[in-house]
Write an enzyme that holds these catalytic residues in place. Structure first.
Site, PDB file in Angstrom:
ATOM      1  N   HIS A  61      38.562  38.129  34.699  1.00 60.10           N
ATOM      2  CA  HIS A  61      38.203  38.215  36.114  1.00 60.10           C
ATOM      3  C   HIS A  61      38.973  37.142  36.869  1.00 60.10           C
ATOM      4  O   HIS A  61      39.405  36.134  36.274  1.00 60.10           O
ATOM      5  CB  HIS A  61      36.700  38.011  36.300  1.00 60.10           C
ATOM      6  CG  HIS A  61      35.868  39.164  35.811  1.00 60.10           C
ATOM      7  ND1 HIS A  61      34.510  39.263  36.035  1.00 60.10           N
ATOM      8  CD2 HIS A  61      36.229  40.270  35.106  1.00 60.10           C
ATOM      9  CE1 HIS A  61      34.060  40.392  35.496  1.00 60.10           C
ATOM     10  NE2 HIS A  61      35.078  41.014  34.919  1.00 60.10           N
ATOM     11  N   GLU A  63      38.110  34.780  38.848  1.00 58.61           N
ATOM     12  CA  GLU A  63      37.542  33.428  38.746  1.00 58.61           C
ATOM     13  C   GLU A  63      37.912  32.795  37.411  1.00 58.61           C
ATOM     14  O   GLU A  63      38.292  31.625  37.336  1.00 58.61           O
ATOM     15  CB  GLU A  63      36.009  33.476  38.845  1.00 58.61           C
ATOM     16  CG  GLU A  63      35.451  34.084  40.118  1.00 58.61           C
ATOM     17  CD  GLU A  63      35.160  35.567  39.977  1.00 58.61           C
ATOM     18  OE1 GLU A  63      36.011  36.316  39.446  1.00 58.61           O
ATOM     19  OE2 GLU A  63      34.063  35.983  40.407  1.00 58.61           O
ATOM     20  N   CYS A  91      30.192  37.703  39.381  1.00 56.82           N
ATOM     21  CA  CYS A  91      29.309  38.377  38.433  1.00 56.82           C
ATOM     22  C   CYS A  91      28.608  37.321  37.569  1.00 56.82           C
ATOM     23  O   CYS A  91      28.867  36.126  37.688  1.00 56.82           O
ATOM     24  CB  CYS A  91      30.127  39.330  37.554  1.00 56.82           C
ATOM     25  SG  CYS A  91      31.135  38.489  36.316  1.00 56.82           S
ATOM     26  N   CYS A  94      31.024  35.073  35.410  1.00 56.06           N
ATOM     27  CA  CYS A  94      31.764  34.070  36.178  1.00 56.06           C
ATOM     28  C   CYS A  94      30.823  33.012  36.761  1.00 56.06           C
ATOM     29  O   CYS A  94      31.180  31.831  36.828  1.00 56.06           O
ATOM     30  CB  CYS A  94      32.578  34.748  37.264  1.00 56.06           C
ATOM     31  SG  CYS A  94      33.895  35.777  36.569  1.00 56.06           S
TER      32      CYS A  94
HETATM   33 ZN   LIG Z   1      33.280  37.937  37.067  1.00 58.63          ZN
END
Ligand SMILES: [Zn+2]
Length: 160
Positions: A61, A63, A91, A94
């Site tokens: 992701h 992040e 999410c 993260c």
């Molecule tokens: Zn994430």
């Protein structure tokens, strides 16, 4: 109680624009366009865009990519005093990483109604068991951050 903090709105928007530019790079590779930058001492030390498909990495992701790069650049597994800018509400994976990294503040753009855990699906950063408090703020360049996603999905639907 939270310490009051001086927030520079135009600075936040400028860093969010960088994250948006990264999201667009991801879109060009066919990845869902989410971008992130990590800022410490006023300097960008980590950048990333969502790239799980091209990297065969479910953890890639935006992040995660930006935080890994920043920790490498800082030669430190913790990033105190830093701010993470991300175009989409984080999410659960993260959000957990953000706490582990000791990031001071998270600024995000669009809401993620299905998987976002900062405000959409519960309020992760206010959970009592966490040993580190993260300041958070959503809605910065929210419209641009949301429309790059909706345009991406619209184009993908049109192709299939
Ligand atoms: Zn994430």
């Amino acid at each position: 109680m939270r310490q009051p903090q001086i927030i520079d709105r135009s600075r936040d928007q400028a860093f969010m624009q960088m994250a948006l530019d990264l999201a667009a790079q991801g879109a060009a590779l066919g990845e869902v366009p989410v971008g992130a930058v990590l800022v410490q001492h006023g300097e960008v030390i980590g950048r990333g865009f969502n790239c799980p498909i091209s990297g065969s990495d479910p953890s890639a992701h935006a992040e995660m990519v930006a935080i890994r790069a920043a920790a490498q650049a800082a030669s430190n597994y913790r990033l105190p005093g830093s701010t993470l800018y991300v175009t989409l509400e984080p999410c659960s994976m993260c959000a957990g990483l953000i706490v582990h990294s000791r990031i001071a503040r998270v600024v995000y753009g669009a809401l993620e109604p299905k998987a976002g855990v900062v405000q959409s699906q519960g309020q992760f950063f206010t959970q009592g068991f966490l040993n580190h408090r993260v300041l958070f703020e959503g809605g910065v360049l929210a419209e641009a951050c949301g429309s790059i996603l909706s345009e991406f999905f619209k184009a993908r639907r049109a192709r299939s």
